[in-house]
Design a protein around this motif. Structure first.
Motif, PDB file in Angstrom:
ATOM      1  N   LEU A 281      -7.357  -6.994   2.730  1.00 46.09           N
ATOM      2  CA  LEU A 281      -7.513  -7.730   1.479  1.00 46.09           C
ATOM      3  C   LEU A 281      -8.813  -8.522   1.484  1.00 46.09           C
ATOM      4  CD1 LEU A 281      -3.853  -9.067   1.256  1.00 46.09           C
ATOM      5  CD2 LEU A 281      -4.826  -7.220  -0.126  1.00 46.09           C
ATOM      6  N   GLU A 282      -9.095  -9.186   2.612  1.00 47.48           N
ATOM      7  CA  GLU A 282     -10.318  -9.979   2.718  1.00 47.48           C
ATOM      8  C   GLU A 282     -11.543  -9.110   2.942  1.00 47.48           C
ATOM      9  OE1 GLU A 282     -10.275 -14.309   4.525  1.00 47.48           O
ATOM     10  OE2 GLU A 282      -9.254 -12.912   5.859  1.00 47.48           O
TER      11      GLU A 282
ATOM     12  N   MET B 274      -2.264 -10.201  -4.423  1.00 45.60           N
ATOM     13  CA  MET B 274      -2.712 -10.368  -3.030  1.00 45.60           C
ATOM     14  C   MET B 274      -4.223 -10.506  -2.936  1.00 45.60           C
ATOM     15  SD  MET B 274      -0.245  -7.716  -0.963  1.00 45.60           S
ATOM     16  CE  MET B 274       1.511  -7.699  -1.340  1.00 45.60           C
ATOM     17  N   PHE B 275      -4.950  -9.704  -3.730  1.00 48.10           N
ATOM     18  CA  PHE B 275      -6.413  -9.841  -3.728  1.00 48.10           C
ATOM     19  C   PHE B 275      -6.824 -11.202  -4.293  1.00 48.10           C
ATOM     20  CE2 PHE B 275      -6.732  -5.134  -3.262  1.00 48.10           C
ATOM     21  CZ  PHE B 275      -7.647  -5.110  -2.221  1.00 48.10           C
TER      22      PHE B 275
ATOM     23  N   VAL C  43     -18.782 -14.688  -1.036  1.00 49.21           N
ATOM     24  CA  VAL C  43     -18.120 -15.841  -0.423  1.00 49.21           C
ATOM     25  C   VAL C  43     -18.208 -15.711   1.100  1.00 49.21           C
ATOM     26  CG1 VAL C  43     -15.884 -16.928  -0.049  1.00 49.21           C
ATOM     27  CG2 VAL C  43     -16.557 -16.229  -2.353  1.00 49.21           C
ATOM     28  N   PRO C  44     -18.769 -16.709   1.788  1.00 48.49           N
ATOM     29  CA  PRO C  44     -19.013 -16.586   3.229  1.00 48.49           C
ATOM     30  C   PRO C  44     -17.762 -16.249   4.042  1.00 48.49           C
ATOM     31  CG  PRO C  44     -20.096 -18.539   2.361  1.00 48.49           C
ATOM     32  CD  PRO C  44     -19.251 -17.994   1.251  1.00 48.49           C
ATOM     33  N   ARG C  45     -16.656 -16.882   3.702  1.00 52.29           N
ATOM     34  CA  ARG C  45     -15.433 -16.677   4.462  1.00 52.29           C
ATOM     35  C   ARG C  45     -15.006 -15.197   4.465  1.00 52.29           C
ATOM     36  NH1 ARG C  45     -12.278 -19.453   8.249  1.00 52.29           N
ATOM     37  NH2 ARG C  45     -10.590 -17.983   8.550  1.00 52.29           N
ATOM     38  N   LEU C  46     -15.273 -14.524   3.361  1.00 50.68           N
ATOM     39  CA  LEU C  46     -14.869 -13.121   3.240  1.00 50.68           C
ATOM     40  C   LEU C  46     -15.887 -12.188   3.902  1.00 50.68           C
ATOM     41  CD1 LEU C  46     -13.810 -13.264  -0.515  1.00 50.68           C
ATOM     42  CD2 LEU C  46     -12.325 -13.445   1.480  1.00 50.68           C
ATOM     43  N   ASN C  47     -17.052 -12.747   4.241  1.00 54.34           N
ATOM     44  CA  ASN C  47     -18.133 -11.928   4.797  1.00 54.34           C
ATOM     45  C   ASN C  47     -18.398 -12.238   6.268  1.00 54.34           C
ATOM     46  OD1 ASN C  47     -19.746 -10.173   2.659  1.00 54.34           O
ATOM     47  ND2 ASN C  47     -18.878 -11.944   1.629  1.00 54.34           N
ATOM     48  N   ARG C  48     -17.387 -12.732   6.964  1.00 48.39           N
ATOM     49  CA  ARG C  48     -17.564 -12.979   8.379  1.00 48.39           C
ATOM     50  C   ARG C  48     -17.853 -11.668   9.105  1.00 48.39           C
ATOM     51  NH1 ARG C  48     -12.486 -16.109  10.283  1.00 48.39           N
ATOM     52  NH2 ARG C  48     -11.502 -14.772   8.741  1.00 48.39           N
TER      53      ARG C  48
ATOM     54  N   THR D 292     -12.147  -6.071   2.274  1.00 43.04           N
ATOM     55  CA  THR D 292     -12.536  -5.242   1.139  1.00 43.04           C
ATOM     56  C   THR D 292     -13.229  -6.074   0.063  1.00 43.04           C
ATOM     57  OG1 THR D 292     -10.714  -3.737   1.600  1.00 43.04           O
ATOM     58  CG2 THR D 292     -11.679  -3.610  -0.595  1.00 43.04           C
ATOM     59  N   LEU D 293     -12.816  -7.335  -0.073  1.00 40.11           N
ATOM     60  CA  LEU D 293     -13.476  -8.219  -1.041  1.00 40.11           C
ATOM     61  C   LEU D 293     -14.934  -8.459  -0.655  1.00 40.11           C
ATOM     62  CD1 LEU D 293     -10.642 -10.833  -1.728  1.00 40.11           C
ATOM     63  CD2 LEU D 293     -11.661  -9.289  -3.407  1.00 40.11           C
TER      64      LEU D 293
ATOM     65  N   SER E 183     -18.028  -9.552  -3.064  1.00 38.06           N
ATOM     66  CA  SER E 183     -18.137 -11.000  -3.147  1.00 38.06           C
ATOM     67  C   SER E 183     -19.073 -11.527  -2.066  1.00 38.06           C
ATOM     68  CB  SER E 183     -16.752 -11.639  -2.960  1.00 38.06           C
ATOM     69  OG  SER E 183     -16.878 -13.016  -2.715  1.00 38.06           O
TER      70      SER E 183
ATOM     71  N   GLN F  71      -8.174 -18.213  -1.034  1.00 37.95           N
ATOM     72  CA  GLN F  71      -8.254 -18.897   0.255  1.00 37.95           C
ATOM     73  C   GLN F  71      -9.646 -18.734   0.868  1.00 37.95           C
ATOM     74  OE1 GLN F  71      -8.242 -17.626   3.689  1.00 37.95           O
ATOM     75  NE2 GLN F  71      -8.800 -15.632   2.839  1.00 37.95           N
ATOM     76  N   GLY F  72     -10.264 -17.575   0.639  1.00 41.24           N
ATOM     77  CA  GLY F  72     -11.619 -17.383   1.152  1.00 41.24           C
ATOM     78  C   GLY F  72     -12.599 -18.351   0.496  1.00 41.24           C
TER      79      GLY F  72
ATOM     80  N   ALA G  29      -6.103 -13.723  -1.543  1.00 40.92           N
ATOM     81  CA  ALA G  29      -7.071 -13.618  -0.439  1.00 40.92           C
ATOM     82  C   ALA G  29      -8.416 -14.194  -0.864  1.00 40.92           C
ATOM     83  CB  ALA G  29      -7.223 -12.162   0.005  1.00 40.92           C
ATOM     84  N   TYR G  30      -8.786 -13.951  -2.131  1.00 45.34           N
ATOM     85  CA  TYR G  30     -10.062 -14.489  -2.615  1.00 45.34           C
ATOM     86  C   TYR G  30     -10.002 -16.010  -2.696  1.00 45.34           C
ATOM     87  CZ  TYR G  30     -14.178 -15.460  -5.350  1.00 45.34           C
ATOM     88  OH  TYR G  30     -15.384 -15.984  -5.761  1.00 45.34           O
TER      89      TYR G  30
ATOM     90  N   LEU H 239     -17.120  -7.574   8.159  1.00 40.47           N
ATOM     91  CA  LEU H 239     -18.135  -6.564   7.862  1.00 40.47           C
ATOM     92  C   LEU H 239     -18.053  -5.418   8.865  1.00 40.47           C
ATOM     93  CD1 LEU H 239     -21.164  -8.861   6.962  1.00 40.47           C
ATOM     94  CD2 LEU H 239     -19.459  -7.827   5.451  1.00 40.47           C
TER      95      LEU H 239
ATOM     96  N   TYR I 184       0.854  -1.197   0.000  1.00 37.81           N
ATOM     97  CA  TYR I 184       0.000   0.000   0.000  1.00 37.81           C
ATOM     98  C   TYR I 184       0.890   1.248   0.000  1.00 37.81           C
ATOM     99  CZ  TYR I 184      -3.017  -3.583   2.248  1.00 37.81           C
ATOM    100  OH  TYR I 184      -3.667  -4.735   2.593  1.00 37.81           O
TER     101      TYR I 184
ATOM    102  N   SER J 211     -14.370 -21.463   2.404  1.00 33.65           N
ATOM    103  CA  SER J 211     -15.832 -21.444   2.490  1.00 33.65           C
ATOM    104  C   SER J 211     -16.398 -22.776   2.039  1.00 33.65           C
ATOM    105  CB  SER J 211     -16.399 -20.315   1.623  1.00 33.65           C
ATOM    106  OG  SER J 211     -16.025 -19.064   2.140  1.00 33.65           O
TER     107      SER J 211
END
Lengths: 160, 159
Positions: free
Chosen positions: B44-45, A133-134, B54-59, B47-48, B52, A140-141, A137-138, B63, A116, A145
């Motif tokens: 990173l997570e 990086m994004f 995807v549940p993991r990113l929306n914990r 902001t996604l 998105s 692994q998310g 991160a996506y 939020l 950054y 999930s």
């Protein structure tokens, strides 16, 4: 989801303090040279050990704040949040993640905060790293999930 | 002795130590005001989660923190810009090859989220907390990163 409580606690000064902290953090990353992948790679190739003083200096400063405030029962003025240390639970992912991160850091010479900051000095090629990086991160998310891997859910007081 | 110091630290230590202390100070300002221990990589997570499902990113913790993480990251970008335009040398760009930045970035993105933190979350805040989890993570990524960088250099990849 817009009704869910957020960390700011409704105090208008909250975002000002976060912005100020970010400004100092970013200025420091620029000053420390850590926003330069070349400097990080020099460190990792044992050509300049100065980077030890970046992480070390920063850890000492935060360590002093933790020693003075954490677990004293006092609460932060803007949120009412109790001061605590950053303690995360240990599991296998700490090792696996650290290993993957290490390969990525050693290959690119850049980590998230420094990326950054690097963008801020006009280093536009770093957008490659930020995009990566994004994507990472996506990925692994998405994988986690699908696997419902929630073993590292921890208290909301810690944040990386 | 002076020779050893200049070998280990050819550019001195002042810029590194002062810069590091400022990084720590930025964390402390946020900590004192809000009680939040801010690291850089959850951005990173979280902001996604704006784009998105995807549940993991929306914990819930993402939020709850995604707005201030955007502000924190903008602060980092602006703070570095202020450095570059004042004490620093102005703007500059890296010569490290794009494929290294992109591929390395993907692994950084996966690893930091899987490992619960990055150089700032574990390396600064976690080490400052004398967290055994963080010390283990930092020791791991340092050793692996040294090996990786040396291997890549030995293979003749430069920069």
């Amino acid at each position: 989801m817009s009704d869910a409580p957020t960390d700011d606690g409704g105090d208008p000064r909250f975002f000002g303090v976060v912005l100020l902290g970010g400004l100092i953090f970013g200025f420091g990353l620029g000053y420390s040279q850590m926003a330069r992948p070349e400097v990080v790679l020099d460190f990792l190739q044992f050509q300049d050990f100065g980077l030890l003083f970046v992480m070390g200096g920063a850890a000492v400063v935060t360590g002093i704040a933790f020693a003075l405030l954490a677990d004293t029962g006092r609460r932060a003025p803007l949120t009412g949040r109790a001061y605590a240390k950053r303690l995360k639970t240990y599991d296998r992912n700490v090792l696996v993640g650290g290993t993957i991160f290490g390969v990525g850091w050693g290959l690119s010479g850049i980590c998230p905060g420094a990326a950054y900051a690097s963008l801020g000095v006009g280093n536009y090629p770093i957008l490659w790293a930020l995009a990566g990086m994004f994507v990472g991160a996506y990925l692994q998310g998405y994988w986690r999930s699908v696997r419902s891997d929630d073993e590292d859910d921890v208290a909301a007081t810690t944040a990386d | 002795m002076a020779g050893l110091v200049s070998t280990l630290f050819p550019n001195g230590i002042a810029q590194y130590a002062v810069g590091g202390a400022l990084v720590g100070l930025g964390v402390v300002v946020i900590y004192v005001g809000t009680g939040i221990v801010a690291g850089a990589s959850t951005f990173l997570e979280s902001t996604l989660s704006y784009v998105s499902n995807v549940p993991r990113l929306n914990r819930a913790k993402h939020l709850a923190s995604r707005d201030w993480r955007v502000v924190f990251t903008l602060g980092i970008v602006l703070g570095a810009a202020v450095y570059a335009l004042t004490l620093g040398p102005g703007g500059w760009t890296t010569d490290v090859q794009p494929w290294r930045l992109f591929a390395g970035g993907i692994l950084v993105g996966i690893g930091t989220r899987l490992g619960k933190g990055c150089t700032s979350g574990h390396g600064v805040c976690g080490v400052g907390s004398v967290s055994r989890t963080s010390l283990t993570n930092v020791a791991t990524f340092l050793v692996v990163a040294v090996g990786t960088a040396q291997l890549v250099a030995a293979l003749g990849v430069s920069p």
